[in-house]
Design a protein around this motif. Structure first.
Motif, mmCIF file in Angstrom:
data_model
loop_
_atom_site.group_PDB
_atom_site.id
_atom_site.type_symbol
_atom_site.label_atom_id
_atom_site.label_comp_id
_atom_site.label_asym_id
_atom_site.label_seq_id
_atom_site.Cartn_x
_atom_site.Cartn_y
_atom_site.Cartn_z
ATOM 1 N N PRO A 155 0.819 -1.226 0.000
ATOM 2 C CA PRO A 155 0.000 0.000 0.000
ATOM 3 C C PRO A 155 0.847 1.268 0.000
ATOM 4 C CG PRO A 155 -0.911 -1.615 1.528
ATOM 5 C CD PRO A 155 0.400 -2.162 1.066
ATOM 6 N N GLU A 156 1.979 1.239 0.712
ATOM 7 C CA GLU A 156 2.845 2.412 0.737
ATOM 8 C C GLU A 156 3.401 2.726 -0.650
ATOM 9 O OE1 GLU A 156 3.055 -0.139 2.748
ATOM 10 O OE2 GLU A 156 2.380 0.716 4.660
ATOM 11 N N THR A 157 3.762 1.649 -1.392
ATOM 12 C CA THR A 157 4.275 1.839 -2.753
ATOM 13 C C THR A 157 3.199 2.391 -3.674
ATOM 14 O OG1 THR A 157 5.840 0.009 -2.461
ATOM 15 C CG2 THR A 157 5.356 0.687 -4.715
ATOM 16 N N LEU A 158 1.974 1.869 -3.533
ATOM 17 C CA LEU A 158 0.865 2.357 -4.355
ATOM 18 C C LEU A 158 0.608 3.840 -4.110
ATOM 19 C CD1 LEU A 158 -1.697 -0.602 -4.164
ATOM 20 C CD2 LEU A 158 -0.387 0.135 -6.159
ATOM 21 N N ASN A 159 0.646 4.226 -2.845
ATOM 22 C CA ASN A 159 0.441 5.636 -2.517
ATOM 23 C C ASN A 159 1.530 6.510 -3.117
ATOM 24 O OD1 ASN A 159 -1.892 5.096 -1.035
ATOM 25 N ND2 ASN A 159 -0.766 4.841 0.905
ATOM 26 N N ASP A 160 2.755 5.997 -3.084
ATOM 27 C CA ASP A 160 3.875 6.745 -3.660
ATOM 28 C C ASP A 160 3.719 6.889 -5.168
ATOM 29 O OD1 ASP A 160 6.314 8.135 -3.432
ATOM 30 O OD2 ASP A 160 7.419 6.342 -4.064
ATOM 31 N N ILE A 161 3.312 5.787 -5.821
ATOM 32 C CA ILE A 161 3.106 5.823 -7.266
ATOM 33 C C ILE A 161 1.985 6.801 -7.625
ATOM 34 C CG2 ILE A 161 2.307 4.482 -9.260
ATOM 35 C CD1 ILE A 161 3.738 2.064 -8.071
ATOM 36 N N GLN A 162 0.877 6.764 -6.857
ATOM 37 C CA GLN A 162 -0.234 7.659 -7.131
ATOM 38 C C GLN A 162 0.191 9.121 -6.998
ATOM 39 O OE1 GLN A 162 -3.694 6.962 -4.744
ATOM 40 N NE2 GLN A 162 -4.860 8.641 -5.655
ATOM 41 N N ARG A 163 0.986 9.433 -5.970
ATOM 42 C CA ARG A 163 1.449 10.800 -5.784
ATOM 43 C C ARG A 163 2.301 11.271 -6.950
ATOM 44 N NH1 ARG A 163 6.073 12.677 -4.122
ATOM 45 N NH2 ARG A 163 6.783 10.613 -3.428
ATOM 46 N N LYS A 164 3.206 10.401 -7.402
ATOM 47 C CA LYS A 164 4.080 10.760 -8.525
ATOM 48 C C LYS A 164 3.277 10.912 -9.830
ATOM 49 C CE LYS A 164 8.259 8.596 -6.634
ATOM 50 N NZ LYS A 164 8.997 9.874 -6.521
ATOM 51 N N LEU A 165 2.262 10.043 -10.016
ATOM 52 C CA LEU A 165 1.425 10.150 -11.216
ATOM 53 C C LEU A 165 0.673 11.476 -11.243
ATOM 54 C CD1 LEU A 165 -0.047 6.530 -11.473
ATOM 55 C CD2 LEU A 165 1.512 7.629 -13.093
ATOM 56 N N GLU A 166 0.136 11.871 -10.100
ATOM 57 C CA GLU A 166 -0.602 13.125 -10.036
ATOM 58 C C GLU A 166 0.321 14.314 -10.296
ATOM 59 O OE1 GLU A 166 -2.432 13.027 -6.238
ATOM 60 O OE2 GLU A 166 -4.015 11.606 -6.837
ATOM 61 N N GLU A 167 1.523 14.272 -9.736
ATOM 62 C CA GLU A 167 2.483 15.355 -9.974
ATOM 63 C C GLU A 167 2.857 15.436 -11.447
ATOM 64 O OE1 GLU A 167 5.762 14.449 -7.480
ATOM 65 O OE2 GLU A 167 4.771 15.092 -5.604
ATOM 66 N N ARG A 168 3.081 14.269 -12.074
ATOM 67 C CA ARG A 168 3.477 14.264 -13.474
ATOM 68 C C ARG A 168 2.330 14.701 -14.373
ATOM 69 N NH1 ARG A 168 7.195 15.918 -15.338
ATOM 70 N NH2 ARG A 168 8.399 14.792 -13.754
ATOM 71 N N SER A 169 1.098 14.331 -14.019
ATOM 72 C CA SER A 169 -0.060 14.723 -14.825
ATOM 73 C C SER A 169 -0.241 16.235 -14.822
ATOM 74 C CB SER A 169 -1.330 14.044 -14.291
ATOM 75 O OG SER A 169 -1.257 12.648 -14.440
ATOM 76 N N VAL A 170 -0.055 16.854 -13.654
ATOM 77 C CA VAL A 170 -0.167 18.308 -13.568
ATOM 78 C C VAL A 170 0.935 18.982 -14.373
ATOM 79 C CG1 VAL A 170 -0.022 20.283 -12.004
ATOM 80 C CG2 VAL A 170 -1.338 18.263 -11.345
#
Length: 373
Positions: free
Chosen positions: A4-19
């Motif tokens: 779950p910690e890795t998933l949260n990290d991936i989601q955060r990076k995806l959102e940053e990259r999308s913006v």
């Protein structure tokens, strides 16, 4: 397993990259925004629609094929066989070439007719993709290019022979673009195709239209989301829009694959995006209109609409293309017969003792496939 910690990290990076990358989408939207005013409605028009398709070797594989045989077969949506040949990656290129056009210049196939009219004597002069007889370790993919050449030849011969009883729309499987011909031979072929169409009209007063239809496009893949956000091809009726050359160039790896430039010798059509359905989520298709027929685009789109509305099992996909694919495909009983022919041909090239080995190896191949049945 991802924690779950890795998933949260991936989601955060995806959102940053999308913006951060949203500016790219904004650029795409600004590029295609002017097209909104260029969208045109399609009005139905009745013509006869036919298509021709070369059998896809990738979809016609047999279980036992030691020589990698490729059946080069082109059929139309009426089931007529327009061209038939057989090749393997190790086929003698000189013999294959003479099987289409002999040394006296007499054509023996649709491909031979095209070669003669283009002033070409050998297959390797027709296309740089076909290996020369003395070439070492040629790529086996040349057989695929040979199949594509055969499809263009069948199209050319169909037009040259004429015999169209009504106004007819010919739908090619794929856009009207090719880089498999040598030098300017593709441009020469397109000119001869145009001359054949004009001759048909002169003799019979029948219109023959030519389009290239594709299931996908680099342009569509790049701009699909931008189209939706800008409300392009989202009208509540069948519609189409022409894609300008500058937009095409930004999507294609090879700039010469786009229209409107000096390297247009590889391109025979102008690119349009078309939606035949009236609902916002109906599919959008890339279509090439034969350049000499651009002024007849409304009539051509109307004819395509009539055929696409009957599309089954794929909705809003030209029915003539679907029929041609059904006619070209080898499956079921046809595939079993083809494999038996291959086995018999291979067996006869061996001694009786070796034939027993062939039978054993073939049986092993069959048993290995049982778990997929």
């Amino acid at each position: 397993m991802i924690t779950p910690e890795t998933l949260n990290d991936i989601q955060r990076k995806l959102e940053e990259r999308s913006v951060a990358d949203k500016r790219v989408l904004e650029e795409l939207r600004s590029e295609i925004r002017p097209l909104k005013s260029e969208v045109r409605r399609i009005n139905p028009r009745t013509t006869t629609s036919i298509s021709l398709v070369a059998a896809d070797g990738g979809n016609n594989k047999v279980n036992f094929d030691p020589y990698l045989f490729q059946v080069v077969r082109v059929v139309d949506s009426c089931g007529r066989q327009l061209l038939l040949d057989l090749a393997t990656p190790t086929t003698n290129i000189e013999e294959l070439s003479e099987g289409n056009l002999d040394r006296q210049g007499n054509p023996k196939s649709a491909l031979g007719v095209m070669m003669k009219d283009l002033g070409i004597e050998t297959l390797w002069d027709l296309s740089p993709m076909i290996p020369k007889p003395d070439q070492e370790n040629p790529s086996p993919s040349w057989v695929q290019e040979y199949r594509d050449l055969a499809e263009w030849a069948a199209l050319y011969q169909m037009l040259k022979e004429g015999g169209f009883k009504t106004d007819t729309l010919i739908v090619r499987d794929g856009l009207l673009r090719s880089k498999i011909f040598s030098k300017k031979l593709f441009k020469d072929l397109l000119e001869k195709i145009d001359a054949a169409i004009n001759e048909i009209y002169r003799q019979t007063k029948r219109r023959v239209y030519l389009v290239g239809f594709s299931k996908k496009s680099k342009v569509l893949a790049r701009y699909r989301l931008a189209f939706a956000l800008e409300g392009i091809l989202t009208q509540g009726y069948p519609c189409y829009v022409e894609i300008p050359p500058d937009i095409q160039k930004k999507a294609y790896i090879w700039e010469e694959y786009a229209t409107g430039n000096e390297a247009e010798k590889f391109v025979g059509g102008r690119l349009f995006m078309v939606r035949f359905g009236s609902r916002i989520n109906d599919p959008i298709w890339p279509i090439d209109i034969f350049i000499p027929q651009l002024v007849q685009t409304p009539q051509i789109m109307g004819s395509l609409l009539a055929d696409a509305n009957d599309g089954f099992p794929v909705p809003f996909y030209p029915q003539c293309l679907q029929k041609a694919h059904e006619q070209a495909a080898l499956f079921g009983f046809d595939m079993e017969v083809m494999e038996d022919l291959i086995v018999n041909a291979v067996r006869r090239s061996f001694t009786p003792d070796e034939q027993n080995v062939v039978d054993r190896v073939r049986l092993q191949s069959d048993v290995g496939m049982l778990r997929y049945e």
